[in-house]
Design a protein around this motif. Sequence first.
Motif, PDB file in Angstrom:
ATOM      1  N   THR A 459      31.655  -4.655  38.173  1.00  0.00           N
ATOM      2  CA  THR A 459      32.945  -5.277  38.471  1.00  0.00           C
ATOM      3  C   THR A 459      33.489  -4.684  39.764  1.00  0.00           C
ATOM      4  O   THR A 459      33.670  -3.467  39.867  1.00  0.00           O
ATOM      5  CB  THR A 459      33.952  -5.043  37.330  1.00  0.00           C
ATOM      6  OG1 THR A 459      33.448  -5.657  36.147  1.00  0.00           O
ATOM      7  CG2 THR A 459      35.308  -5.648  37.669  1.00  0.00           C
ATOM      8  N   LEU A 460      33.736  -5.553  40.738  1.00  0.00           N
ATOM      9  CA  LEU A 460      34.326  -5.128  42.003  1.00  0.00           C
ATOM     10  C   LEU A 460      35.823  -5.372  41.967  1.00  0.00           C
ATOM     11  O   LEU A 460      36.307  -6.306  41.322  1.00  0.00           O
ATOM     12  CB  LEU A 460      33.714  -5.900  43.166  1.00  0.00           C
ATOM     13  CG  LEU A 460      32.202  -5.811  43.362  1.00  0.00           C
ATOM     14  CD1 LEU A 460      31.802  -6.611  44.602  1.00  0.00           C
ATOM     15  CD2 LEU A 460      31.736  -4.369  43.482  1.00  0.00           C
ATOM     16  N   GLY A 461      36.567  -4.546  42.689  1.00  0.00           N
ATOM     17  CA  GLY A 461      38.005  -4.753  42.798  1.00  0.00           C
ATOM     18  C   GLY A 461      38.769  -3.542  42.294  1.00  0.00           C
ATOM     19  O   GLY A 461      38.299  -2.779  41.444  1.00  0.00           O
ATOM     20  N   ALA A 462      39.974  -3.378  42.840  1.00  0.00           N
ATOM     21  CA  ALA A 462      40.835  -2.256  42.458  1.00  0.00           C
ATOM     22  C   ALA A 462      41.477  -2.544  41.107  1.00  0.00           C
ATOM     23  O   ALA A 462      42.246  -3.496  40.967  1.00  0.00           O
ATOM     24  CB  ALA A 462      41.916  -2.045  43.513  1.00  0.00           C
ATOM     25  N   LEU A 463      41.161  -1.740  40.111  1.00  0.00           N
ATOM     26  CA  LEU A 463      41.757  -1.878  38.786  1.00  0.00           C
ATOM     27  C   LEU A 463      42.931  -0.904  38.686  1.00  0.00           C
ATOM     28  O   LEU A 463      42.766   0.303  38.910  1.00  0.00           O
ATOM     29  CB  LEU A 463      40.736  -1.571  37.698  1.00  0.00           C
ATOM     30  CG  LEU A 463      39.459  -2.418  37.718  1.00  0.00           C
ATOM     31  CD1 LEU A 463      38.570  -2.060  36.539  1.00  0.00           C
ATOM     32  CD2 LEU A 463      39.798  -3.896  37.700  1.00  0.00           C
ATOM     33  N   PRO A 464      44.118  -1.402  38.364  1.00  0.00           N
ATOM     34  CA  PRO A 464      45.291  -0.531  38.352  1.00  0.00           C
ATOM     35  C   PRO A 464      45.214   0.530  37.257  1.00  0.00           C
ATOM     36  O   PRO A 464      44.681   0.292  36.170  1.00  0.00           O
ATOM     37  CB  PRO A 464      46.454  -1.500  38.091  1.00  0.00           C
ATOM     38  CG  PRO A 464      45.835  -2.706  37.491  1.00  0.00           C
ATOM     39  CD  PRO A 464      44.461  -2.801  38.069  1.00  0.00           C
ATOM     40  N   LYS A 465      45.727   1.686  37.587  1.00  0.00           N
ATOM     41  CA  LYS A 465      45.819   2.774  36.611  1.00  0.00           C
ATOM     42  C   LYS A 465      47.176   2.694  35.933  1.00  0.00           C
ATOM     43  O   LYS A 465      48.211   2.828  36.583  1.00  0.00           O
ATOM     44  CB  LYS A 465      45.652   4.118  37.314  1.00  0.00           C
ATOM     45  CG  LYS A 465      45.599   5.306  36.367  1.00  0.00           C
ATOM     46  CD  LYS A 465      45.363   6.592  37.154  1.00  0.00           C
ATOM     47  CE  LYS A 465      45.262   7.789  36.208  1.00  0.00           C
ATOM     48  NZ  LYS A 465      45.030   9.050  36.957  1.00  0.00           N
ATOM     49  N   ARG A 466      47.172   2.434  34.640  1.00  0.00           N
ATOM     50  CA  ARG A 466      48.412   2.293  33.879  1.00  0.00           C
ATOM     51  C   ARG A 466      48.580   3.477  32.931  1.00  0.00           C
ATOM     52  O   ARG A 466      47.610   4.081  32.489  1.00  0.00           O
ATOM     53  CB  ARG A 466      48.415   0.984  33.085  1.00  0.00           C
ATOM     54  CG  ARG A 466      48.364  -0.274  33.929  1.00  0.00           C
ATOM     55  CD  ARG A 466      48.370  -1.512  33.048  1.00  0.00           C
ATOM     56  NE  ARG A 466      48.414  -2.766  33.795  1.00  0.00           N
ATOM     57  CZ  ARG A 466      47.338  -3.435  34.192  1.00  0.00           C
ATOM     58  NH1 ARG A 466      46.128  -2.961  33.905  1.00  0.00           N
ATOM     59  NH2 ARG A 466      47.458  -4.556  34.864  1.00  0.00           N
ATOM     60  N   ASP A 467      49.841   3.756  32.605  1.00  0.00           N
ATOM     61  CA  ASP A 467      50.166   4.805  31.648  1.00  0.00           C
ATOM     62  C   ASP A 467      49.892   4.298  30.238  1.00  0.00           C
ATOM     63  O   ASP A 467      50.152   3.135  29.921  1.00  0.00           O
ATOM     64  CB  ASP A 467      51.640   5.195  31.800  1.00  0.00           C
ATOM     65  CG  ASP A 467      51.967   6.494  31.085  1.00  0.00           C
ATOM     66  OD1 ASP A 467      51.780   6.564  29.851  1.00  0.00           O
ATOM     67  OD2 ASP A 467      52.431   7.436  31.751  1.00  0.00           O
ATOM     68  N   ALA A 468      49.379   5.173  29.364  1.00  0.00           N
ATOM     69  CA  ALA A 468      49.113   4.771  27.979  1.00  0.00           C
ATOM     70  C   ALA A 468      50.385   4.369  27.256  1.00  0.00           C
ATOM     71  O   ALA A 468      50.331   3.663  26.249  1.00  0.00           O
ATOM     72  CB  ALA A 468      48.418   5.916  27.239  1.00  0.00           C
ATOM     73  N   ALA A 469      51.552   4.803  27.772  1.00  0.00           N
ATOM     74  CA  ALA A 469      52.825   4.480  27.135  1.00  0.00           C
ATOM     75  C   ALA A 469      53.459   3.216  27.708  1.00  0.00           C
ATOM     76  O   ALA A 469      54.632   2.932  27.431  1.00  0.00           O
ATOM     77  CB  ALA A 469      53.781   5.658  27.293  1.00  0.00           C
ATOM     78  N   HIS A 470      52.731   2.438  28.498  1.00  0.00           N
ATOM     79  CA  HIS A 470      53.249   1.187  29.070  1.00  0.00           C
ATOM     80  C   HIS A 470      53.807   0.296  27.949  1.00  0.00           C
ATOM     81  O   HIS A 470      53.138   0.064  26.935  1.00  0.00           O
ATOM     82  CB  HIS A 470      52.122   0.473  29.810  1.00  0.00           C
ATOM     83  CG  HIS A 470      52.567  -0.679  30.654  1.00  0.00           C
ATOM     84  ND1 HIS A 470      53.080  -1.835  30.139  1.00  0.00           N
ATOM     85  CD2 HIS A 470      52.557  -0.849  32.010  1.00  0.00           C
ATOM     86  CE1 HIS A 470      53.365  -2.680  31.118  1.00  0.00           C
ATOM     87  NE2 HIS A 470      53.056  -2.099  32.261  1.00  0.00           N
ATOM     88  N   ALA A 471      55.029  -0.212  28.133  1.00  0.00           N
ATOM     89  CA  ALA A 471      55.730  -0.917  27.060  1.00  0.00           C
ATOM     90  C   ALA A 471      55.005  -2.166  26.586  1.00  0.00           C
ATOM     91  O   ALA A 471      54.986  -2.470  25.387  1.00  0.00           O
ATOM     92  CB  ALA A 471      57.145  -1.279  27.515  1.00  0.00           C
ATOM     93  N   THR A 472      54.404  -2.918  27.503  1.00  0.00           N
ATOM     94  CA  THR A 472      53.735  -4.173  27.117  1.00  0.00           C
ATOM     95  C   THR A 472      52.241  -4.141  27.386  1.00  0.00           C
ATOM     96  O   THR A 472      51.568  -5.136  27.180  1.00  0.00           O
ATOM     97  CB  THR A 472      54.341  -5.361  27.884  1.00  0.00           C
ATOM     98  OG1 THR A 472      53.984  -5.274  29.270  1.00  0.00           O
ATOM     99  CG2 THR A 472      55.845  -5.421  27.744  1.00  0.00           C
ATOM    100  N   ARG A 473      51.748  -3.012  27.856  1.00  0.00           N
ATOM    101  CA  ARG A 473      50.331  -2.870  28.207  1.00  0.00           C
ATOM    102  C   ARG A 473      49.878  -3.919  29.223  1.00  0.00           C
ATOM    103  O   ARG A 473      48.717  -4.325  29.250  1.00  0.00           O
ATOM    104  CB  ARG A 473      49.463  -2.928  26.956  1.00  0.00           C
ATOM    105  CG  ARG A 473      49.784  -1.822  25.970  1.00  0.00           C
ATOM    106  CD  ARG A 473      48.768  -1.710  24.879  1.00  0.00           C
ATOM    107  NE  ARG A 473      49.009  -0.489  24.109  1.00  0.00           N
ATOM    108  CZ  ARG A 473      48.121   0.065  23.292  1.00  0.00           C
ATOM    109  NH1 ARG A 473      46.934  -0.490  23.169  1.00  0.00           N
ATOM    110  NH2 ARG A 473      48.413   1.144  22.622  1.00  0.00           N
ATOM    111  N   GLY A 474      50.815  -4.393  30.027  1.00  0.00           N
ATOM    112  CA  GLY A 474      50.496  -5.371  31.050  1.00  0.00           C
ATOM    113  C   GLY A 474      50.318  -6.775  30.518  1.00  0.00           C
ATOM    114  O   GLY A 474      49.912  -7.669  31.259  1.00  0.00           O
TER     115      GLY A 474
END
Length: 824
Positions: A459-474
């Motif tokens: 998989t190519l492309g920048a995958l965002p780094k999210r916090d495990a505590a993200h309210a909606t998980r994106g």
Amino acid sequence: MYRLFRWIVRLVSFALAALGIGLGGLWYFAARSLPDYNASYSLPGLSAPVEIVRTTENVPHIFGATDTDVFFALGLAHAQDRLWQMMMLRRTVQGRLSEIFGARTLKTDELMRRLDLYGAAVASVPAQDPATTAALDAYARGVNAWIETVNQDALGRGAPEFFLFDAQIAYWTPADSIAILKLMAAQSATQIDTEVLRARLSLLGQGWVEDLMPDVPGAGVMALPDYAALFPSAPRDSRGANADAEGALSPFVEPAFAAASNAYAAAPARSAAGGALLANDPHSPLTAPSLWYLARLELASGGVIGATIPGVPLILSGRSAKLGWGIAASYADDEDLFVEELDPQNPERYRTPTGWAEFRTRKVIVAVKDATPVTLTLRWSENGPVLPTGHFDLATVTPPGHVMSLAWSALSPADTSMSAALAIMKAQSVDAAVNAGAGFIAPSVTLTLADQKTVGMVTLGALPKRDAAHATRGRMPAPGWIAANRWQGRLPYAENPRVENPEGGIVITTNNKMIDRPFPAHVSYDWGDTERVTRLTRLMGEREVHSRESFIAAQLDTVSPAARGLLPLVGADLWFTGAPAPEGTPERFRQRALELLAAWDGDMNEHLPEPLIYAAWMREFQNRLLRDELGPELAAKFIHLQPLFLERVLRNTNGAARWCDVLQSAPQESCTDIARVSLDAALLSLKEKYGPKIESWRWGDAHEAHHDHTVLGHNRLLGWIMNIRQSTSGGDFTLNRGVTEGDGPEPFANVNGAGYRGVYDFADPDSSVFVISTGQSGHPLSGHYDDLADLWRRGEYVPMSLDPELARAAASGITRLTPAEPEP
């Protein structure tokens, strides 16, 4: 009377002569823009002579002394054949369509200006490596050399469309090519729509999110939060929606029409001839001309041949002597919407984790043909650009006193995707290509690879780094002022999904769920396919070894796994029930339709009636379920078949059969009741349109491919000239994919499919084949405007050879470019 008759004859003759002269003049000026492929040109910007050898299919094979000379010639060839298309792509990403089309494209221009993809492309030019910078510069010089030649030699402005729209043709720049690559990310962007739609369904309650937008089968995902709890002031009834689309000529499309693809490869051990195999067919909206353009480049690293996009100096899917590569939309979640709270005392400020901050702003002026220019104030939060609520139905989920901003990898101002793609094109092995992909930012794609020893996928492309505590998980818009919801950089490239030299010797992707990792390393919750992957998995597993022919057969396969899975469920209580009904009655008509479907194997063949009956039945059935609970506006967001939803309903998963009960009626309807009524309604509609004899119905009459000119295709007269229409097999969920319109007077028209098909065989590389959906030329008077379309429809291909002698032997023209003498 005789005298009157003579005058009538004279007037009619004069009118016909004037019409003939007018049409002749139009043809003359339009034909001036047809390039002469046997011409010679002396041009500045070259270091040595270059030859562009055109094969009988008008595929340019470019031979030059240096790579920069080759890229120069590719720019010239693209401009010769697709100048109007290139200018349209550039105007779209720049947000400058309204300068020539007026107010109807203003909404699209507004969105593109607010996103400022073109500004990010300009900022990304210095980030490219030296080889890419040289390639971009040379390519731009080649495009501009053709523009100058058109102007100097009065070659019909370069394309007939320019006679209809008084647009100045600006010179090409390196940023334009980077911007078009970013525009391709817009065609793949689906997460904005899915986040908004999931939030709207959440606001309505009833557990509808889990039924209509279920998780792709696999290991579990934790439940969504309640959107209303996150934003108590959000609209409670989100049934109403913006009725208009994103805007005329917008690159953003509904998720069903977003970029998709099939790609699969077999290692030499799984090949009958002992050489690796790779097949790729990227899917996109069908247009005339196609998005794709075939070309061969002879570089210092070796020859490469395959599919390009006019405006971009890259072979995006193709092969060299040692490596084959193909692309597919990855559906990685590289977009997040953020709800930004405005300061009640000063709406020019918004809440951040550390307090109120001012938006970054800039004013721009959008010129509008035949109207007053429009001034826009662009705003950015720390999360990204602020979007207008008139797009993506944002108004339905944006609380009062708030605005919506977007974080998206494609907005990177240091985007090195062009450099990474050029390095992949020059790589000599799977491992080298995987390593070269480290700098790829957007659009996120799955790269399938094959060399002489092995196969791989990454998989190519920048995958965002999210916090495990993200309210909606994106998965839905999240509060932008909470630090845990914000992006924290990007995941290391080493964590992108990848496989090299797999034990089974085969890799596949159909935009399906590729990996099952817990959030935040999950890649995505939404994938582009749940059906095609089952068919491709079966076809790849049926043989111990594969051949070029078996890969082609899979690429052209028209069996629908969705049809095979749904029909036994929806017709479970209808098959062969009741006494035979009298001829001519609705009951008998239904029985005959069920008899045909019971014996059908799910092949969406254009010559059969069964695919048409199935498609109409499922459309009517789903529509009845959705309109009752959701209302017509929100139900219109699901105009395409949702197999996972219907399977849940028909299996009564977690009580999903409740969708079959009509809310407005006193009795309690079962799914069998709705299925029977839906079938009768579908058959009545088909009977009115295609006649009373059910055996004479043809899926291809309804599933006609619409290769329409993006601008002139809607004009009745010009559309007859510019558009290409063909009866086709396949459907929404077949490997030979033909996505239907879904709504309107022709709901089953084929409007999105494989604009390019390629199959690369490293046992006999010159037996590799490819084809595009229209022709190489964008000029309607050219014999190459649609000469490949019939091959594409019939599932045929043209050879893909890197042998210079074969190219010259099949030459239909040779364009010779020589360096211009320096001026004294």
